[in-house]
Design a protein around this motif. Structure first.
Motif, mmCIF file in Angstrom:
data_model
loop_
_atom_site.group_PDB
_atom_site.id
_atom_site.type_symbol
_atom_site.label_atom_id
_atom_site.label_comp_id
_atom_site.label_asym_id
_atom_site.label_seq_id
_atom_site.Cartn_x
_atom_site.Cartn_y
_atom_site.Cartn_z
ATOM 1 N N ARG A 26 -10.035 7.731 0.360
ATOM 2 C CA ARG A 26 -10.202 8.185 1.749
ATOM 3 C C ARG A 26 -8.957 7.910 2.598
ATOM 4 N N TYR A 27 -7.944 7.340 1.977
ATOM 5 C CA TYR A 27 -6.784 6.862 2.734
ATOM 6 C C TYR A 27 -6.129 7.975 3.566
ATOM 7 N N ASP A 28 -5.892 9.131 2.948
ATOM 8 C CA ASP A 28 -5.180 10.208 3.657
ATOM 9 C C ASP A 28 -6.006 10.740 4.827
ATOM 10 N N TRP A 42 5.808 11.194 12.169
ATOM 11 C CA TRP A 42 6.621 9.970 12.045
ATOM 12 C C TRP A 42 7.260 9.890 10.658
ATOM 13 N N LYS A 43 6.542 10.315 9.637
ATOM 14 C CA LYS A 43 7.114 10.289 8.283
ATOM 15 C C LYS A 43 8.221 11.333 8.148
ATOM 16 N N ARG A 44 8.017 12.489 8.772
ATOM 17 C CA ARG A 44 9.108 13.496 8.740
ATOM 18 C C ARG A 44 10.360 12.934 9.390
ATOM 19 N N VAL A 61 9.260 2.580 -1.410
ATOM 20 C CA VAL A 61 8.542 1.370 -1.788
ATOM 21 C C VAL A 61 7.169 1.370 -1.104
ATOM 22 N N CYS A 62 6.151 0.839 -1.776
ATOM 23 C CA CYS A 62 4.777 0.863 -1.237
ATOM 24 C C CYS A 62 4.383 2.303 -0.925
ATOM 25 N N CYS A 63 4.601 3.179 -1.890
ATOM 26 C CA CYS A 63 4.510 4.629 -1.637
ATOM 27 C C CYS A 63 3.084 5.104 -1.411
ATOM 28 N N LEU A 82 7.135 3.758 -5.647
ATOM 29 C CA LEU A 82 6.632 2.543 -6.311
ATOM 30 C C LEU A 82 5.480 1.944 -5.505
ATOM 31 N N ASP A 83 4.446 1.525 -6.203
ATOM 32 C CA ASP A 83 3.307 0.879 -5.540
ATOM 33 C C ASP A 83 2.619 -0.025 -6.566
ATOM 34 N N PHE A 84 1.839 -0.989 -6.058
ATOM 35 C CA PHE A 84 1.177 -1.874 -7.031
ATOM 36 C C PHE A 84 -0.324 -1.608 -7.149
ATOM 37 N N THR A 85 -0.825 -0.529 -6.517
ATOM 38 C CA THR A 85 -2.251 -0.213 -6.625
ATOM 39 C C THR A 85 -2.428 1.052 -7.456
ATOM 40 N N PRO A 86 -2.945 0.926 -8.686
ATOM 41 C CA PRO A 86 -3.032 2.101 -9.554
ATOM 42 C C PRO A 86 -3.801 3.267 -8.918
ATOM 43 N N GLY A 117 4.546 -1.203 -9.627
ATOM 44 C CA GLY A 117 5.437 -2.360 -9.531
ATOM 45 C C GLY A 117 5.224 -3.100 -8.230
ATOM 46 N N ASP A 118 5.810 -4.271 -8.146
ATOM 47 C CA ASP A 118 5.683 -5.125 -6.965
ATOM 48 C C ASP A 118 6.928 -4.976 -6.094
ATOM 49 N N ALA A 119 6.698 -4.649 -4.836
ATOM 50 C CA ALA A 119 7.798 -4.452 -3.892
ATOM 51 C C ALA A 119 8.647 -5.714 -3.720
ATOM 52 N N GLN A 120 8.067 -6.853 -4.046
ATOM 53 C CA GLN A 120 8.810 -8.105 -3.849
ATOM 54 C C GLN A 120 9.670 -8.466 -5.050
ATOM 55 N N VAL A 134 10.312 2.685 3.258
ATOM 56 C CA VAL A 134 8.996 2.047 3.123
ATOM 57 C C VAL A 134 8.189 2.479 4.345
ATOM 58 N N GLY A 135 6.948 2.905 4.110
ATOM 59 C CA GLY A 135 6.076 3.307 5.221
ATOM 60 C C GLY A 135 4.830 2.451 5.207
ATOM 61 N N TYR A 136 4.600 1.708 6.281
ATOM 62 C CA TYR A 136 3.396 0.876 6.403
ATOM 63 C C TYR A 136 3.245 -0.052 5.202
HETATM 64 C C1 LIG Z 1 -0.729 1.303 4.221
HETATM 65 S S1 LIG Z 1 -0.336 1.824 2.613
HETATM 66 C C2 LIG Z 1 1.078 2.849 2.906
HETATM 67 C C3 LIG Z 1 1.180 3.998 1.954
HETATM 68 C C4 LIG Z 1 2.276 5.005 2.257
HETATM 69 N N1 LIG Z 1 3.575 4.394 2.240
HETATM 70 C C5 LIG Z 1 2.060 5.704 3.566
HETATM 71 O O1 LIG Z 1 2.918 5.583 4.420
HETATM 72 O O2 LIG Z 1 1.042 6.360 3.746
HETATM 73 C C6 LIG Z 1 0.389 0.373 1.937
HETATM 74 C C7 LIG Z 1 0.672 0.476 0.467
HETATM 75 O O3 LIG Z 1 1.421 -0.674 0.075
HETATM 76 C C8 LIG Z 1 1.033 -1.020 -1.225
HETATM 77 N N2 LIG Z 1 1.412 -2.413 -1.459
HETATM 78 C C9 LIG Z 1 0.989 -3.516 -0.807
HETATM 79 N N3 LIG Z 1 1.568 -4.618 -1.315
HETATM 80 C C10 LIG Z 1 2.399 -4.198 -2.309
HETATM 81 C C11 LIG Z 1 3.286 -4.864 -3.201
HETATM 82 N N4 LIG Z 1 3.420 -6.201 -3.184
HETATM 83 N N5 LIG Z 1 3.999 -4.115 -4.055
HETATM 84 C C12 LIG Z 1 3.865 -2.776 -4.095
HETATM 85 N N6 LIG Z 1 3.017 -2.087 -3.293
HETATM 86 C C13 LIG Z 1 2.306 -2.794 -2.399
HETATM 87 C C14 LIG Z 1 -0.472 -0.774 -1.242
HETATM 88 O O4 LIG Z 1 -0.971 -0.641 -2.545
HETATM 89 C C15 LIG Z 1 -0.574 0.510 -0.425
HETATM 90 O O5 LIG Z 1 -0.543 1.637 -1.246
#
Ligand SMILES: C[S@@+](CC[C@H](N)C(=O)[O-])C[C@H]1O[C@@H](n2cnc3c(N)ncnc32)[C@H](O)[C@@H]1O
Length: 246
Positions: A26-28, A42-44, A61-63, A82-86, A117-120, A134-136
């Motif tokens: 439901r995120y989108d 804002w993303k554009r 990152v955190c895509c 890249l994101d860490f939530t499958p 992957g992990d953004a950190q 990186v967005g949000y």
């Molecule tokens: C609010 S969403 C933003 C998604 C997208 N960037 C956008 O702008 O719509 C945050 C995202 O960050 C990811 N995230 C949070 N911690 C993370 C980490 N340590 N490594 C990679 N991804 C991470 C989450 O899985 C989630 O998909």
């Protein structure tokens, strides 16, 4: 009431992962509703601030479900998300396939590659990407400072870093109204569309623990980045931090 998803302790990463696993489908929709569709604009703007894209290497990152990565790719960048939530990545990859099959890519363009992957701890070498966005995302990390340092590390000299997130308006009255909106209205959307108000109460909670645009700009300067700028929308409700790696 305590937020089950915001936990500043060692559990932070696991809780954030649990949250995004829960809301992925439901995120989108909720993004569109809570921002009245403005998050697309804002993303554009993030992608426009990245400069010319054809032939450039980009990392988002955190895509999440892929908005920024897909736009970067559509405009010609060779892009990795890249994101860490499958489950967020599954949505992103499905959107990538649709975008490829609809011919929404420039000649020679490719759909983004989506990686877990992990953004950190980015699984990339130093000095690789022309653009790192990186967005949000930074706000959700156990250590946003490490996430930003990783973005700087993988950017090549001359590369651009861009971070979009909720801001903290300088005007106290405006900030109070906007925090009220995040506290009262956004969780109602979460309850109605995800059956989970707390997942959306998390936005304000995490923002209150995050230094937002001013803190990110100061950290960018501390990391030795150049051309550090803040672009604000709606009086600081939303902001883009921008910098260049010297
Ligand atoms: C609010 S969403 C933003 C998604 C997208 N960037 C956008 O702008 O719509 C945050 C995202 O960050 C990811 N995230 C949070 N911690 C993370 C980490 N340590 N490594 C990679 N991804 C991470 C989450 O899985 C989630 O998909």
């Amino acid at each position: 009431m305590a937020n089950v998803y915001f936990d500043p302790g060692d559990q932070r990463t696991a809780k954030v992962n649990e949250l995004f696993t829960r809301i992925a489908r439901r995120y989108d929709l909720i993004n569109d509703l809570q921002s009245f569709g403005l998050h697309r604009y804002w993303k554009r703007r993030v992608v426009e601030l990245a400069g010319p894209l054809p032939g450039r290497r980009a990392l988002d990152v955190c895509c999440g479900t892929g908005d920024l990565a897909l736009t970067l790719a559509r405009r010609g960048a060779d892009t990795i998300g890249l994101d860490f939530t499958p489950s967020m990545l599954e949505v992103a990859a499905a959107r990538g396939r649709m975008s490829g099959s609809r011919g929404g890519l420039p000649a020679g363009g490719a759909v983004p590659q989506f990686v877990l992957g992990d953004a950190q701890h980015l699984p990339f070498g130093d000095n690789l990407f022309d653009i790192v966005t990186v967005g949000y995302g930074l706000r959700n990390l156990a250590s946003w400072e490490s996430g930003l340092a990783e973005m700087a590390r993988v950017a090549r000299p001359g590369g651009r870093l861009l971070a979009l997130d909720f801001g903290k308006p300088g005007n106290r009255l405006w900030r109070g109204l906007y925090f009220g909106y995040l506290r009262l209205f956004v969780p109602v959307l979460g309850r109605v569309f995800c059956g989970d108000a707390r997942a959306y109460r998390y936005i304000l909670e995490s923002l209150l623990h995050y230094p937002a645009q001013e803190g990110v700009a100061a950290k960018m300067t501390e990391l030795g980045l150049a051309e550090v700028k803040i672009v604000s929308f709606l009086g600081g409700v939303m902001t883009i931090n921008s910098a260049r790696k010297p």
